[in-house]
Design an enzyme around this catalytic site. Sequence first.
Site, PDB file in Angstrom:
ATOM      1  N   ASP A  19       9.184   6.216   9.991  1.00  0.00           N
ATOM      2  CA  ASP A  19      10.413   6.693  10.625  1.00  0.00           C
ATOM      3  C   ASP A  19      10.408   8.211  10.816  1.00  0.00           C
ATOM      4  OD1 ASP A  19      10.452   6.688   7.815  1.00  0.00           O
ATOM      5  OD2 ASP A  19      12.635   6.812   7.722  1.00  0.00           O
ATOM      6  N   GLY A  38      13.264   9.759  -1.265  1.00  0.00           N
ATOM      7  CA  GLY A  38      14.643  10.217  -1.199  1.00  0.00           C
ATOM      8  C   GLY A  38      14.828  11.440  -2.096  1.00  0.00           C
ATOM      9  N   GLU A  50       8.179  17.439  -5.433  1.00  0.00           N
ATOM     10  CA  GLU A  50       8.336  18.035  -4.101  1.00  0.00           C
ATOM     11  C   GLU A  50       9.459  19.065  -4.171  1.00  0.00           C
ATOM     12  OE1 GLU A  50       9.206  16.746   0.553  1.00  0.00           O
ATOM     13  OE2 GLU A  50       9.672  15.334  -1.038  1.00  0.00           O
TER      14      GLU A  50
END
EC number: 3.5.4.4
Length: 360
Positions: free
Chosen positions: A22, A176, A206
């Site tokens: 996506d 997420g 991250e």
Amino acid sequence: MNTLTRDDVRRAPKVLLHDHLDGGLRPQTIVELAAEIGHELPAADAESLGRWFVESADSGSLVRYLETFDHTVAVMQTAPALTRVARECVEDMVADGVVYAEVRYAPEQHVEEGLSLDEVVAAVQEGFDQGVAASGGRVVVRQLLTAMRHQARSMEIAELAIAWRDRGVAGFDIAGAEDGFPPTRHLDAFEYLQRENSHFTIHAGEAFGLPSIWQAIQWCGADRLGHGVRIVDDITVADDGSVELGRLAAYVRDSRIPLEMCPRSNVQTGAAASIAEHPIGLLTRLRFRVTVNTDNRLMSQTSMTEEMTGLVEAFGYGLEDLRWFTINAMKSAFLPFDERLAIIDDVIKPGYAELISAAG
């Protein structure tokens, strides 16, 4: 050896472990799919839309970066749309010189128009199969099924990954916002996957630091780290250039835990100030199991060729370095050992040997 050109890099065989379906749509495809369903976009034409995605993702905030996915996910709610996006993904990778790819997405985000989770996976697999067939088998592509860390469907998605594991799904992932949503919330899913002798990677290190990496490895048992860039917080470089690894960093390196590094994406989300200052340089020098990845090709306006060319320009890497990254990634793939070895011996090594010989 002469400095590598972008074309040299494009011709080199590449392996991609961290790429979001996506996050890799063609702007023109988004425009066409949005028109079909009446979804309003922030820009009307493909060129302007592509620019909007990059500018929005360039904000330096992971939260803002993730907001761009509202538009791509919105147009990926039917089987034909999912199949088209998956097929085009494979076409773009073949054009980019990718010979093996694991592409991830969250099935739970594609059920708003009534598709079942199973139908979502089937539609994506159909697209991958079409793309691979059209390429004449020049690429091997597998799915990674992602659960969202702020939701409570990880066990369901883990079971889905097992149900599809011999039909195109190679493993599982969670993604997420990291802060406030530790991977340990999904411990039951990870324990289930371990009992099933399955593979999984976890987005960790991250936007959040060492505790996220430590939990992903030591509590959840991750095979690989999605990003893992903050492992540098456990590495001290002295003024004289000597390096000292903390316990966690030493464990990650000693255990050869793969780091799915995504340089351009990290610069966009503020995890690194620039490619030249990205920890990938230090981690490569220290011989961590570093791999190079695209993360989101649309939002970062990138490809494996762009990522590797950026590293060539920032660190002076040559073909031997790119070969090292590529073999690292293939060794780390969620594919049976004999299949990994075949791609290394029959595709990657001969491909690089030819390029090195030509450059010699």
